[in-house]
Scaffold this motif. Structure first.
Motif, mmCIF file in Angstrom:
data_model
loop_
_atom_site.group_PDB
_atom_site.id
_atom_site.type_symbol
_atom_site.label_atom_id
_atom_site.label_comp_id
_atom_site.label_asym_id
_atom_site.label_seq_id
_atom_site.Cartn_x
_atom_site.Cartn_y
_atom_site.Cartn_z
ATOM 1 N N LEU A 1 0.835 -1.207 0.000
ATOM 2 C CA LEU A 1 0.000 0.000 0.000
ATOM 3 C C LEU A 1 0.869 1.256 0.000
ATOM 4 C CD1 LEU A 1 -3.048 0.959 0.370
ATOM 5 C CD2 LEU A 1 -2.459 1.247 2.759
ATOM 6 N N THR B 1 2.724 1.567 -3.469
ATOM 7 C CA THR B 1 1.878 1.795 -4.641
ATOM 8 C C THR B 1 1.096 3.105 -4.532
ATOM 9 O OG1 THR B 1 1.696 -0.592 -4.833
ATOM 10 C CG2 THR B 1 0.191 0.684 -6.163
ATOM 11 N N VAL C 1 4.137 -1.520 -7.173
ATOM 12 C CA VAL C 1 4.678 -2.868 -6.950
ATOM 13 C C VAL C 1 4.150 -3.789 -8.042
ATOM 14 C CG1 VAL C 1 4.704 -4.830 -5.386
ATOM 15 C CG2 VAL C 1 4.801 -2.536 -4.462
ATOM 16 N N LEU C 2 5.057 -4.557 -8.658
ATOM 17 C CA LEU C 2 4.646 -5.499 -9.708
ATOM 18 C C LEU C 2 4.578 -6.925 -9.194
ATOM 19 C CD1 LEU C 2 6.795 -4.206 -12.691
ATOM 20 C CD2 LEU C 2 4.416 -3.752 -12.232
ATOM 21 N N LEU D 1 6.123 -9.850 -5.821
ATOM 22 C CA LEU D 1 7.008 -10.169 -4.693
ATOM 23 C C LEU D 1 7.637 -11.515 -4.990
ATOM 24 C CD1 LEU D 1 7.918 -9.798 -1.699
ATOM 25 C CD2 LEU D 1 5.793 -10.880 -1.034
ATOM 26 N N LEU E 1 2.089 0.734 -17.972
ATOM 27 C CA LEU E 1 2.409 1.034 -16.573
ATOM 28 C C LEU E 1 2.515 2.534 -16.326
ATOM 29 C CD1 LEU E 1 4.893 -1.837 -15.752
ATOM 30 C CD2 LEU E 1 2.640 -1.485 -14.780
ATOM 31 N N LEU F 1 -0.778 3.818 -15.826
ATOM 32 C CA LEU F 1 -1.288 3.432 -14.509
ATOM 33 C C LEU F 1 -0.759 4.367 -13.410
ATOM 34 C CD1 LEU F 1 -3.177 1.154 -13.818
ATOM 35 C CD2 LEU F 1 -1.229 -0.268 -13.249
ATOM 36 N N VAL G 1 -7.416 3.049 0.178
ATOM 37 C CA VAL G 1 -7.007 1.638 0.235
ATOM 38 C C VAL G 1 -7.437 0.898 -1.028
ATOM 39 C CG1 VAL G 1 -7.267 -0.523 1.501
ATOM 40 C CG2 VAL G 1 -7.035 1.608 2.744
ATOM 41 N N THR H 1 -5.656 2.099 -4.380
ATOM 42 C CA THR H 1 -4.241 1.761 -4.405
ATOM 43 C C THR H 1 -4.046 0.273 -4.657
ATOM 44 O OG1 THR H 1 -3.877 3.536 -2.843
ATOM 45 C CG2 THR H 1 -2.110 1.961 -3.087
ATOM 46 N N ILE H 2 -4.803 -0.544 -3.940
ATOM 47 C CA ILE H 2 -4.652 -1.994 -4.106
ATOM 48 C C ILE H 2 -5.152 -2.422 -5.488
ATOM 49 C CG2 ILE H 2 -5.348 -4.240 -3.181
ATOM 50 C CD1 ILE H 2 -3.221 -2.720 -1.531
ATOM 51 N N GLY I 1 -4.876 -0.626 -8.180
ATOM 52 C CA GLY I 1 -3.769 -0.277 -9.073
ATOM 53 C C GLY I 1 -2.679 -1.344 -9.043
ATOM 54 N N TYR I 2 -2.393 -1.843 -7.834
ATOM 55 C CA TYR I 2 -1.390 -2.899 -7.682
ATOM 56 C C TYR I 2 -1.831 -4.171 -8.408
ATOM 57 C CZ TYR I 2 0.493 -7.002 -5.294
ATOM 58 O OH TYR I 2 1.014 -8.230 -5.026
ATOM 59 N N ALA J 1 -1.444 -3.710 -12.111
ATOM 60 C CA ALA J 1 -0.028 -3.742 -12.500
ATOM 61 C C ALA J 1 0.499 -5.168 -12.454
ATOM 62 C CB ALA J 1 0.781 -2.841 -11.565
ATOM 63 N N ARG J 2 0.122 -5.885 -11.426
ATOM 64 C CA ARG J 2 0.623 -7.249 -11.262
ATOM 65 C C ARG J 2 0.076 -8.179 -12.345
ATOM 66 N NH1 ARG J 2 1.848 -10.686 -6.028
ATOM 67 N NH2 ARG J 2 1.750 -12.699 -7.019
ATOM 68 N N GLN K 1 1.836 -8.375 -15.733
ATOM 69 C CA GLN K 1 3.171 -8.951 -15.837
ATOM 70 C C GLN K 1 3.125 -10.408 -16.273
ATOM 71 O OE1 GLN K 1 6.028 -6.988 -15.364
ATOM 72 N NE2 GLN K 1 4.301 -5.611 -15.580
ATOM 73 N N VAL L 1 7.111 -13.330 -13.068
ATOM 74 C CA VAL L 1 7.250 -12.286 -12.055
ATOM 75 C C VAL L 1 6.235 -12.502 -10.944
ATOM 76 C CG1 VAL L 1 7.190 -9.790 -11.662
ATOM 77 C CG2 VAL L 1 8.063 -10.673 -13.800
ATOM 78 N N HIS M 1 5.141 -15.252 -9.462
ATOM 79 C CA HIS M 1 5.139 -16.367 -8.512
ATOM 80 C C HIS M 1 5.430 -15.892 -7.114
ATOM 81 C CE1 HIS M 1 9.482 -16.618 -7.820
ATOM 82 N NE2 HIS M 1 9.602 -16.236 -9.058
ATOM 83 N N ARG M 2 4.779 -16.513 -6.140
ATOM 84 C CA ARG M 2 5.003 -16.181 -4.736
ATOM 85 C C ARG M 2 5.136 -17.436 -3.929
ATOM 86 N NH1 ARG M 2 1.297 -11.719 -1.882
ATOM 87 N NH2 ARG M 2 2.089 -12.709 -0.018
#
Lengths: 139, 89
Positions: free
Chosen positions: A100, A103, A110-111, A113, B27, B30, B68, B71-72, B74-75, B78-79, B82, B86, B88-89
């Motif tokens: 948060l 971004t 953030v793209l 983790l 991006l 964004l 909140v 912003t999330i 947008g994340y 963006a994620r 990809q 990129v 994987h977690r």
């Protein structure tokens, strides 16, 4: 302790939504904040979570400053991909607050983790006003 | 003061939305959209807060939700843009 913070946050949302501070309404809010499902998983560390919360709050005025910098730069911006060390991915609240804070500011998004040899890190896309020659000729 | 905040929010809205029509990378669009929808809308809500202070609990809730959620979101956008390696977690 993070459980208590989570309950207080839920109670805050409840009181803002109902705009009613009578004892009965507060009792309903406390009941709801305790009864609604809580996140499972390992114990969340308090100090790093509070630091991340502080960074998220500071990010708001910072975001307006960065927005002004982007606006005043005109179209002279440069894109880059950077990496920044991240908190322990098992601490989901900490990661949420860090994402948060990063971004929220218009310079960075953030793209993802990922876990590298040096530990977990964020892949971040950065858009900054270009430093140096303002008279650069575009091809 | 309220009009000033509403006007500034509207200006940010237009500044951040206009790049959507231009030839730019996804991006970078964004980044600029986050200026308009989070920060511009935030200024508008502050302007409304000054205009109708009696409704402050709901406006504060809206402001919190806006910061909140936008912003999330947008994340997430963006994620999702990809390639899989990129993500994987």
């Amino acid at each position: 302790m993070v459980f208590l913070l989570s309950c207080l946050f839920r109670l805050l949302l409840w009181t803002l939504l109902t705009a009613d501070l009578t004892a009965v309404n507060l009792a309903i809010g406390i009941g709801l904040s305790l009864l609604l499902p809580h996140a499972r998983g390992p114990r969340q560390p308090l100090a790093p979570t509070l630091r991340a919360l502080g960074r998220s709050l500071i990010a708001v005025p910072l975001a307006y400053g960065e927005a002004l910098a982007l606006i005043s730069s005109g179209d002279r911006e440069e894109e880059s991909w950077i990496e920044r060390p991240a908190g322990d991915p098992r601490h989901r609240l900490l990661i949420f607050l860090e994402v948060l804070a990063i971004t929220l500011t218009p310079f960075t998004i953030v793209l993802g983790l990922s876990n590298g040899p040096t530990g977990p890190h964020y892949t971040i896309h950065q858009l900054r006003p270009r430093q140096g020659q303002p008279e650069e000729v575009q091809p | 003061m309220s009009l000033l905040l509403l006007g500034a929010g509207l200006a940010l809205w237009f500044w951040g939305t206009w790049p959507l029509l231009e030839e730019r990378s996804y991006l970078s669009k964004l980044h600029k959209l986050s200026v308009s929808d989070t920060l511009g809308s935030g200024l508008m809500l502050l302007g409304l807060l000054l205009r109708i202070p009696s409704q402050w609990p709901l406006l504060a809730l809206a402001l919190l939700g806006l910061v909140v959620w936008n912003t999330i979101f947008g994340y997430v956008l963006a994620r999702c843009s990809q390639p899989a390696e990129v993500n994987h977690r």
